[in-house]
Design an enzyme around this catalytic site. Sequence first.
Site, PDB file in Angstrom:
ATOM      1  CE  LYS A   1      -3.147  -2.984   0.218  1.00 43.71           C
ATOM      2  NZ  LYS A   1      -2.214  -4.111   0.352  1.00 43.71           N
TER       3      LYS A   1
ATOM      4  CB  SER B   1      -2.353 -11.397  -1.354  1.00 41.87           C
ATOM      5  OG  SER B   1      -1.012 -11.343  -1.780  1.00 41.87           O
TER       6      SER B   1
END
Length: 567
Positions: A119, A465
């Site tokens: 992120k 993911s």
Amino acid sequence: MSKVTDGMDRTPHRAFMRAMGLDDGDFDKPLIGIVSTHGENTPCSMSLGPQADAARLGVAQGGGVPVPFTTVSVSDGVSMNHKGMRMSLVSRELIADSVEAVMRGHLYDGLVAFAGCDKTLPGMMMAMARLNCPSVFVYGGAMLPGHWRGKDATILTAYEGVGAVLAGQMTEAELNELEHVCAPTVGSCPGQFTANTMAMVSETLGLALPGSAMMPAVYSERLALARAAGRRVTEILAKGGPLPLDLITRKSLENAAAAVAATGGSTNAGLHLPAIAHEAGIRFTLDDVAEVFARTPLIASLQPGGKYLAVDLFRAGGVDRVLKPLLDAGYLHGDTLSLDGRTLKDRLAGVAGPDGDMIFDPATPLHGSGGVVVLRGNLAPEGALIKIAGLASLQFTGPARVFESEEHCYEVIKSQQYRAGEVLVIRNEGPAGGPGMREMLGVTALIYGQGMGEKVALLTDGRFSGATRGMMIGYVGPEAAAGGPIAWLRDGDTVRIDAAAARLDVQLDEAELRRRRAAWEAARAAGGRGAGALNRADGEPLNGVLEKYARLVGPAHLGAVTHSGRR
């Protein structure tokens, strides 16, 4: 910086800067912020400190004054598969906000931004677009793979190894052996997972220096790259561009989406590209991403769907080696700008063509459409995402088995109390409903490790993911907390997944769907558990940053952003 340093009334400001070690000669130079997420909470960020320090030399060589600072990172690897994962996507907004606060508060003239974990990359790019000052993005690089029993091993091998132990296909002693060798260096996960996907996006958008994204974290060449980034930001400042908003355009966003599709990249790109576009004032939604994904062939064999890792692509020529055949075949816009001021077409001139092993000719691709597909249907009016790279079949139909949280499903998977043919549904894990839109590699890797990766399907309004593989559909919108159809599913409902036709449907007629929506709304009005919005499956009160996030965050198909964006 003249607004901070010039004039008699700025005497206290200069005094503060003298306390930082600056002198008279520095007050006539541009001040360049050098931000990183350096820390020892994740291997992804541990290499960033030396790189950011090297950038100081480049800034000084270019006539600027470097001012290093840091911001937060949340490790996806450490926060995975427990309630800490709620903080992962939240951290993207915290990073963008914190960098903006420091840059605007101190009126720095330029920015060099270093990031490593999933992120942190989009967070930094969002800040660059928001600020639109002279900026250079630098990815910290991926770790080198481990070696186990004659093959490359990564953290994904370990995640899936847990499932293999539970299925009786691996011993705990073997798993312990794997644990010790699968992540041998600092750096981000080495496959085409979220970090490397977004690093490829940074180069394709033009925010990063060409050749930087696939270079491993431990290569000393990264220190020279960091110095070059520091020099480059001073050159951009002197020339007046290109600035982030010169680089982030609809065309470059389409190019970035094509790069993701062509490499079987992370489904998280479908969340982050709209968020970066939002900061640039461009409406680029999941619909736009889907259009590019659908028309772009899968041409690179990269893990998790393929064979190769980031270091292999680096040795083969890096990101440009993927972009070149896409451009030649007409899948990219060649007139977008690179950070060095060249057009993409000029930058790619002379780059080698496909090798037929790692990178294929678009005329004979691994798959005719991108490695990531956006599904739509009566279960996902706003879209859902599936990574098809490596899938043996693109269709699946089965009865739904509904779970109200990730934990509820994980315990069932762990104890293997599920059957082939089921569609496992995890809801209340969207941006607002989680809150935080948790990533579910712990669940998906367990399923895959048990040999059930394509024998069951998993459907969620949460995230996956970039390492996830199998018949896994995430980012379903609208999310359950917003009253999306996923909130109305019941055990036994027949769910039909058709990635070839880009469809996701429950086999119920419109009248029954309307009845279920009415029942859900009645439950919400009565405050029932099934209402979704801000209900926490673990019973903890919602407060602090998660409370603020849940009240502000928008839907996944628009990037799960928390402010109105550039107008």
